[in-house]
Design a protein around this motif. Sequence first.
Motif, short mmCIF file in Angstrom:
data_model
loop_
_atom_site.label_atom_id
_atom_site.label_comp_id
_atom_site.label_asym_id
_atom_site.label_seq_id
_atom_site.Cartn_x
_atom_site.Cartn_y
_atom_site.Cartn_z
N LEU A 1 0.80 -1.01 0.14
CA LEU A 1 -0.04 -0.03 0.01
C LEU A 1 1.00 1.18 0.03
N GLY A 2 2.07 1.12 0.75
CA GLY A 2 2.75 2.31 0.95
C GLY A 2 3.60 2.53 -0.59
N ARG A 3 3.70 1.66 -1.50
CA ARG A 3 4.27 1.85 -2.90
C ARG A 3 3.32 3.05 -3.46
N MET A 4 2.06 2.64 -3.54
CA MET A 4 0.96 3.86 -4.32
C MET A 4 0.86 5.02 -3.58
N TRP A 5 1.20 5.06 -2.37
CA TRP A 5 0.95 6.36 -1.70
C TRP A 5 2.27 6.99 -1.84
N LYS A 6 3.32 6.44 -1.72
CA LYS A 6 4.67 7.25 -2.36
C LYS A 6 4.44 7.73 -3.77
N LYS A 7 4.01 6.90 -4.69
CA LYS A 7 3.82 7.37 -5.96
C LYS A 7 2.89 8.31 -6.46
N ASN A 8 1.66 8.32 -5.91
CA ASN A 8 0.61 9.31 -6.21
C ASN A 8 -0.38 9.90 -4.88
N LYS A 9 0.06 9.23 -3.87
CA LYS A 9 -0.84 9.57 -2.79
C LYS A 9 -2.13 9.02 -2.70
N SER A 10 -2.27 7.81 -3.14
CA SER A 10 -3.59 7.34 -3.19
C SER A 10 -3.32 6.11 -2.15
N PRO A 11 -4.52 5.94 -1.50
CA PRO A 11 -4.47 5.05 -0.40
C PRO A 11 -4.53 3.56 -0.89
N TRP A 12 -4.82 3.39 -2.16
CA TRP A 12 -5.69 2.19 -2.62
C TRP A 12 -4.40 1.36 -3.46
N PHE A 13 -4.61 -0.06 -3.35
CA PHE A 13 -3.68 -1.11 -3.95
C PHE A 13 -3.27 -0.49 -5.56
N GLN A 14 -4.15 -0.05 -6.09
CA GLN A 14 -3.88 0.27 -7.56
C GLN A 14 -3.82 1.60 -7.85
N GLY A 15 -3.72 2.47 -6.87
CA GLY A 15 -4.00 3.91 -7.20
C GLY A 15 -5.04 4.48 -7.53
N GLY A 16 -5.38 5.53 -8.06
CA GLY A 16 -6.69 6.06 -8.47
C GLY A 16 -7.23 6.52 -7.24
N ASP A 17 -8.71 6.91 -7.67
CA ASP A 17 -9.56 7.53 -6.61
C ASP A 17 -10.60 6.60 -5.79
N GLY A 18 -10.52 5.32 -6.20
CA GLY A 18 -11.44 4.49 -5.37
C GLY A 18 -10.82 3.20 -5.45
N PRO A 19 -11.26 2.18 -4.66
CA PRO A 19 -10.82 1.00 -4.53
C PRO A 19 -10.90 0.24 -5.94
N SER A 20 -9.97 -0.97 -6.19
CA SER A 20 -10.24 -1.62 -7.26
C SER A 20 -10.69 -3.06 -6.74
N LEU A 21 -10.66 -4.29 -7.52
CA LEU A 21 -10.97 -5.28 -7.47
C LEU A 21 -10.20 -6.24 -6.32
N ILE A 22 -8.79 -5.90 -6.28
CA ILE A 22 -7.97 -6.23 -5.57
C ILE A 22 -8.13 -5.71 -3.99
N ASP A 23 -8.51 -4.52 -3.74
CA ASP A 23 -8.89 -3.80 -2.79
C ASP A 23 -10.20 -4.57 -2.01
N LEU A 24 -11.09 -4.96 -2.81
CA LEU A 24 -12.28 -5.55 -2.45
C LEU A 24 -12.03 -7.08 -1.92
#
Length: 334
Positions: free
Chosen positions: A71-94
Motif C-alpha cells: 500500500l505504501g508503494r502507491m502512497w509514495k507514487k501518487n498519494k493514493s491509499p488504494w492498492f492500484q492507485g486512483g480515486d477509489g478501490p479496485s477489485l484487489i482492494d475488495l
Amino acid sequence: FNVKYSDYGTRMIPPGKEARIERLYKLERKLFGAWCEFLFAPSSMYPIGMWLPDGRKKALEELFAKVDEELGRMWKKNKSPWFQGGDGPSLIDLQFISHIERMEASLIYWKGMRIRDREWENLERWLCAFDERESYQATKSDFYTHVMNIPPQYGEAFPDTENDNVRDAVAFIGGGSWNLPKSYASGLRSAPRSRKHMEGTSWSIPTPNTDLNSWEPIRPPFAVTDEEARHEAAYEMASNHDNIVQFACRAMGAKGSKQYSAILTDPHASSNLAYKDDVDMLLRMTTQGLLRGMLPQFDAGSISDERRYGLSKCLRYVRDRVGVPRDMGFPAAQ
C-alpha cells in the motif's frame, strides 16, 4: 463489465497492471492462510519452529507488514491509499477488505491482537479510506456479528484464554461496549461466548461507544448522534414489529427438527404464541424508549417468576440476534 463502464469511476482491473494484481492476489492468499493457522489450529498440532503460537503470530504480522509495504508503494507514487492507485478501490482492494474486516474482529476477540492503530500506517490509511465511503459504511459489519458468524464458516477458533486482552475484548464485544454499568460484564468466563450468557442490570438506554481507545469504537465516519442511533433502531423495530414479536416467541417454543452449527440459527423453530401479547407489549415499550431516550416504567409485580423468566428469554433471543448491517447500522445496534 470493466470495459462497458470504463468511463465510470476507478477501473476494477486497471489495464497494464496484471502482474501486480497477480502478486497481490498471492499475498492475500498467504495472509488468509496465516490467519487461519493462527486462529483455527491448536498449538499442539505444530510443536516446533514457527508454528508455535508466538511463531504463528509473528508470521501473520510479517504478512501484514508486507501488505502495508504494498500500500505504501502507491502512497509514495501518487498519494493514493488504494492498492492500484486512483480515486477509489479496485477489485484487489475488495478482495483484501472482505477478509481483513473479519480478521480485525476475530483477532481481537480470540487473540487480543489489534491490527489497527499500529505501526502499519499505510494499512490504517487504507482502512480509513474504506470507512469514509458511504457504500462501505452500508455494508460493514460489527465485531459481534463477525465472531458469531465465523465459526460456522471456518470452524472453531482457539482463544488465548490466558491473555487479559482476550478477556477484556470478549466482555467488551459481548456487552461492555454498550456503555452499561460494569456489573453487566461481570462473571465472564475466559472463553468467548455469545450475548446470551450476559445479564443486564440497567434499564437505561445504551449510548453508542465512540471511545477511540476501546476495542471497537464507532469511528468518526460512522458516528451519529445518540438520538439518530436510537431512532434508526426504533424505525427498524417498528417497521417489522409483528415479525419480530413472533420471532422472539421462538425462545419459548420448540427447537427445529434440523439444527445447524451456527449457535444462534434455528430457522425451523416454532413460536410459543402464548407469550405473544406480552412480548408485543414489551417490544412496543422498547421502541417507545428508543424514541424518547428512556424506557417507560411499569409494575411487573403481577407477573409470575416463571412467566417473567420466559419473557426475559424472549427479549434476549431478539437482542442476541441483531445483525449488522443486516438489521441496522452499528450505532443503532449498540
